[in-house]
Design a protein around this motif. Structure first.
Motif, PDB file in Angstrom:
ATOM      1  N   ASN A 131       0.825  -1.212   0.000  1.00 34.99           N
ATOM      2  CA  ASN A 131       0.000   0.000   0.000  1.00 34.99           C
ATOM      3  C   ASN A 131       0.860   1.262   0.000  1.00 34.99           C
ATOM      4  OD1 ASN A 131      -0.194   1.626   2.701  1.00 34.99           O
ATOM      5  ND2 ASN A 131      -0.108  -0.532   3.347  1.00 34.99           N
ATOM      6  N   ARG A 187       0.202   4.111   1.318  1.00 40.38           N
ATOM      7  CA  ARG A 187       0.166   4.896   2.551  1.00 40.38           C
ATOM      8  C   ARG A 187       1.397   4.583   3.400  1.00 40.38           C
ATOM      9  NH1 ARG A 187      -5.182   4.072   5.465  1.00 40.38           N
ATOM     10  NH2 ARG A 187      -4.232   2.269   6.499  1.00 40.38           N
ATOM     11  N   ASP A 188       1.692   3.293   3.539  1.00 43.21           N
ATOM     12  CA  ASP A 188       2.891   2.891   4.283  1.00 43.21           C
ATOM     13  C   ASP A 188       4.164   3.103   3.476  1.00 43.21           C
ATOM     14  OD1 ASP A 188       1.266   2.114   6.342  1.00 43.21           O
ATOM     15  OD2 ASP A 188       1.654  -0.033   6.155  1.00 43.21           O
ATOM     16  N   MET A 189       4.076   2.940   2.162  1.00 41.79           N
ATOM     17  CA  MET A 189       5.253   3.018   1.306  1.00 41.79           C
ATOM     18  C   MET A 189       4.919   3.876   0.090  1.00 41.79           C
ATOM     19  SD  MET A 189       7.715  -0.241   0.371  1.00 41.79           S
ATOM     20  CE  MET A 189       7.850  -0.717   2.097  1.00 41.79           C
ATOM     21  N   TYR A 212      -3.461  -7.218   4.685  1.00 39.55           N
ATOM     22  CA  TYR A 212      -3.390  -5.853   5.216  1.00 39.55           C
ATOM     23  C   TYR A 212      -3.251  -4.847   4.075  1.00 39.55           C
ATOM     24  CZ  TYR A 212      -0.942  -1.803   7.247  1.00 39.55           C
ATOM     25  OH  TYR A 212      -0.534  -0.531   7.581  1.00 39.55           O
ATOM     26  N   HIS A 213      -2.299  -5.063   3.196  1.00 40.29           N
ATOM     27  CA  HIS A 213      -2.101  -4.142   2.077  1.00 40.29           C
ATOM     28  C   HIS A 213      -3.311  -4.137   1.144  1.00 40.29           C
ATOM     29  CE1 HIS A 213       1.966  -3.290   3.223  1.00 40.29           C
ATOM     30  NE2 HIS A 213       2.390  -4.525   3.013  1.00 40.29           N
ATOM     31  N   GLU A 264      -4.071  -0.049  11.916  1.00 37.50           N
ATOM     32  CA  GLU A 264      -2.858   0.291  12.661  1.00 37.50           C
ATOM     33  C   GLU A 264      -1.719  -0.708  12.502  1.00 37.50           C
ATOM     34  OE1 GLU A 264      -2.651   3.120  13.926  1.00 37.50           O
ATOM     35  OE2 GLU A 264      -4.771   3.694  13.824  1.00 37.50           O
ATOM     36  N   ARG A 265      -1.943  -1.797  11.817  1.00 40.57           N
ATOM     37  CA  ARG A 265      -0.954  -2.862  11.612  1.00 40.57           C
ATOM     38  C   ARG A 265      -0.514  -3.494  12.937  1.00 40.57           C
ATOM     39  NH1 ARG A 265       3.831  -2.904   6.943  1.00 40.57           N
ATOM     40  NH2 ARG A 265       3.529  -5.097   6.461  1.00 40.57           N
ATOM     41  N   TYR A 317       2.997  -8.089  11.539  1.00 40.87           N
ATOM     42  CA  TYR A 317       2.354  -6.949  12.192  1.00 40.87           C
ATOM     43  C   TYR A 317       3.236  -6.418  13.315  1.00 40.87           C
ATOM     44  CZ  TYR A 317       0.885 -10.351  15.826  1.00 40.87           C
ATOM     45  OH  TYR A 317       0.860 -11.307  16.816  1.00 40.87           O
TER      46      TYR A 317
END
Length: 266
Positions: A149, A151-153, A183-184, A213-214, A244
């Motif tokens: 994703n 947002r994280d990367m 999650y992604h 929130e992972r 996680y």
């Protein structure tokens, strides 16, 4: 049967890295994964696996200069020689650790990427993945690709499930498969069950984390028991990587896993 693997890059950070193997085994895990093995000699890692009865299920190819912000080499034009060297290094570790699969991170697009730049990254990605898959096939290994994703990367080249499936089709190598991180997928695409069903023949590995929130997978907007049941119904026999960030102490947060075979020791 659900088989959970501890991601040692994220879990058990209360311990030094080499001590996490023992912590994972004591918590009931029988498989482990992590981002990168390359800071440690392969025989050192092999000894940890053997001592604690663990199976190495996944790690990533060298990603370039991680500390400087690089996140993989596979799609980067002009870095093909470095990518090929990274394939050789990863496969050397995979053989030593008896690891059946490695993940080739796609890498980041420039912040000002236009269509021509994206096209160049795509062409490089296809060529590099075809090379990696063929090299891995020589030693009986799989290569995985994973949509991550943005947002994280931010800027990660491979971010959507449809994009990943199109890449697999274009490369056309049977041992190039999908690393399906729920999650992604939830963040970028949603519709997890239908994506899982459609893509299941291509899935080589599954990873989980709570969304958004992972943290632990029993917290957040994704109901993992239903997804685990669907995986079992589809006949998934692989590992599920617990990638996680624990909200607190790793072991105290593992109660959710007892239903899926985690039996802590001591």
């Amino acid at each position: 049967m659900i088989r959970l693997a501890a991601n040692l890059s994220m879990l058990f950070n209360e311990h030094d890295f080499l001590d996490r193997f023992a912590a994972a085994a004591q918590a009931g895990f029988r498989g482990v994964e992590y981002l990168f093995p390359y800071e440690h000699a392969a025989d050192t890692l092999r000894a940890q696996l053997d001592q604690y009865g663990l199976e190495q299920v996944l790690f990533n190819l060298p990603p370039g200069d991680w500390a400087a912000g690089e996140r993989g080499l596979a799609s980067l034009p002009g870095r093909e020689a470095e990518f090929r060297d990274s394939v050789a290094e990863a496969l050397r570790y995979a053989e030593a650790l008896n690891c059946p699969r490695v993940h080739a991170m796609a890498g980041l697009l420039p912040t000002d990427a236009d269509e021509a730049t994206r096209a160049a990254h795509h062409a490089t990605y296809i060529d590099n993945l075809r090379f990696a898959a063929r090299e891995a096939a020589r030693v009986g290994r799989e290569v995985l690709i994973e949509p991550i994703n943005t947002r994280d990367m931010p800027g990660f080249f491979l971010s959507r499930q449809a994009q990943a499936m199109a890449v697999l089709d274009e490369v056309g190598e049977p041992n190039l498969r999908l690393q399906f991180d729920l999650y992604h997928c939830q963040i970028m695409d949603g519709d997890l069950t239908r994506h899982l069903e459609r893509q299941f023949p291509a899935v080589g590995h599954v990873q989980i984390a709570g969304v958004p929130e992972r943290h632990e997978p029993d917290v957040g907007e994704v109901y993992y028991p239903a997804l685990f049941a669907r995986l079992e119904a589809l006949g998934y026999a692989g590992w599920i990587g617990c990638e996680y960030r624990p909200a607190g102490d790793t072991r105290r947060g593992l109660g959710w896993g007892q239903e899926y075979g985690l039996q802590p020791q001591g």
